[in-house]
Design a protein around this motif. Sequence first.
Motif, PDB file in Angstrom:
ATOM      1  N   THR A  39       0.812  -1.222   0.000  1.00 17.01           N
ATOM      2  CA  THR A  39       0.000   0.000   0.000  1.00 17.01           C
ATOM      3  C   THR A  39       0.845   1.271   0.000  1.00 17.01           C
ATOM      4  N   SER A  44       1.979   2.028  -5.494  1.00 18.22           N
ATOM      5  CA  SER A  44       0.757   2.385  -6.210  1.00 18.22           C
ATOM      6  C   SER A  44       1.021   3.034  -7.557  1.00 18.22           C
ATOM      7  N   ARG A  83      -8.832  -2.205   6.820  1.00 19.06           N
ATOM      8  CA  ARG A  83      -9.533  -2.022   5.546  1.00 19.06           C
ATOM      9  C   ARG A  83      -8.733  -2.574   4.374  1.00 19.06           C
ATOM     10  N   ALA A  84      -8.164  -3.737   4.593  1.00 13.88           N
ATOM     11  CA  ALA A  84      -7.324  -4.334   3.554  1.00 13.88           C
ATOM     12  C   ALA A  84      -8.141  -4.816   2.362  1.00 13.88           C
ATOM     13  N   SER A  86     -10.591  -3.398   0.689  1.00 12.05           N
ATOM     14  CA  SER A  86     -10.676  -2.361  -0.345  1.00 12.05           C
ATOM     15  C   SER A  86      -9.326  -2.140  -1.016  1.00 12.05           C
ATOM     16  N   GLU A  87      -8.250  -2.169  -0.227  1.00  9.40           N
ATOM     17  CA  GLU A  87      -6.918  -1.959  -0.793  1.00  9.40           C
ATOM     18  C   GLU A  87      -6.545  -3.090  -1.758  1.00  9.40           C
ATOM     19  N   ILE A  91      -5.985  -2.912  -5.831  1.00  7.08           N
ATOM     20  CA  ILE A  91      -4.722  -3.310  -6.464  1.00  7.08           C
ATOM     21  C   ILE A  91      -4.981  -4.317  -7.579  1.00  7.08           C
ATOM     22  N   SER A 119      -8.089 -10.912  -0.923  1.00 10.38           N
ATOM     23  CA  SER A 119      -9.336 -10.201  -0.601  1.00 10.38           C
ATOM     24  C   SER A 119     -10.511 -11.160  -0.546  1.00 10.38           C
ATOM     25  N   GLU A 147     -16.830  -2.240   1.392  1.00 10.50           N
ATOM     26  CA  GLU A 147     -15.448  -1.936   0.987  1.00 10.50           C
ATOM     27  C   GLU A 147     -15.158  -2.491  -0.407  1.00 10.50           C
ATOM     28  N   ALA A 151     -14.427  -0.425  -3.930  1.00  9.04           N
ATOM     29  CA  ALA A 151     -13.143  -0.608  -4.615  1.00  9.04           C
ATOM     30  C   ALA A 151     -13.303  -1.116  -6.048  1.00  9.04           C
TER      31      ALA A 151
END
Length: 350
Positions: A39, A44, A83-84, A86-87, A91, A119, A147, A151
Amino acid sequence: ETAVNASHSMYGPLRRKAVRALEVMEQEQIYDVAFRIVTSASSSSLDASRNTPQSRLREAAGLIILACASCSSECASYLISNRAVSELVAIAGESRMLTSSSALRGDWASRGLCFLEASTTLLLQAWKNTRRDDDTSSTSPLSLLLEALDAGAVGIASRVVKWKVELHNHDKAYSNIRVKTAVCFMLSAMFGIARDDDQNAVGTSRLYNAIDADCAAALAYENHGKGRSDLIASTIALLKATAPYAQRFANGNLTTGTSDDEPLPMMDLSEACFLAVGSICGAITGCFASGTIGSSTSCNDLHMVLKSSDFGALKSDKHSHLRRDASVMACEILTMRTDQGPFLPNVLIG
């Protein structure tokens, strides 16, 4: 039972070493380091098509997150609280992440596969665990669903289920099937979470609104008059396309007619499709067959997450007709005849 005990004793020393290694990683919070890497601002801005040291480091960190999330409740709790979901979904949705070959694993896996699978694993585990009476999680599955939707999970799934698998290129076909399988598991969790949110139907409304918005965008910019085909119809069409292949693989190799090892993970994809379509139609039990991608749940474990309200007719709401339409389309697939004979009896018996 004797065979199982023999297997456990055979892998006992190796398993103990693995458990000890996991304990050390939890103590050192290696998942925190890995999550910071994937992250970071420098990560990114990467171009997924370029094979650079930074891109390899990012993918390696993603693989660590996937591995830890699959077997460590401490890691899963940490990722969920940060909040992984959504991250990781964001990605995976970056340009060419799911189509570029992995810098670490080669052509048989895409560079973004580990992020998508991680995810999906978190969504499956969170939904399953919060249905337990002894669950202590502070984050609701609905929050994870929102989330994922924010995303762009629906857009990713809509594109992936429509991919054509080029069977003449084994590695690329394998990679595409792995991505499709992860997406189907994700859909099974997302629709299941939305179904469980029966108090105010926020999750269900947001999910179907996202599907409608994605379909409208496809009609405006991609289909060029080809007609409406939303994510639900595309997922059911994927099941229809993969079911005959799975039936053939179950009876023998496609080319040789023998019981050789399956050259492509078509059975995994078909299972994931069944779980996704079942969840779309309103089923509850199927998705709990897997706490993580590719794993199974015992009957005792399954009993712990099922409730009396899971059996019987679904409550009627404004989305009931959509589940009913999906069920009709799914039933047409289950009752179809193939070259191997009637599909449903072969699945149930074979």
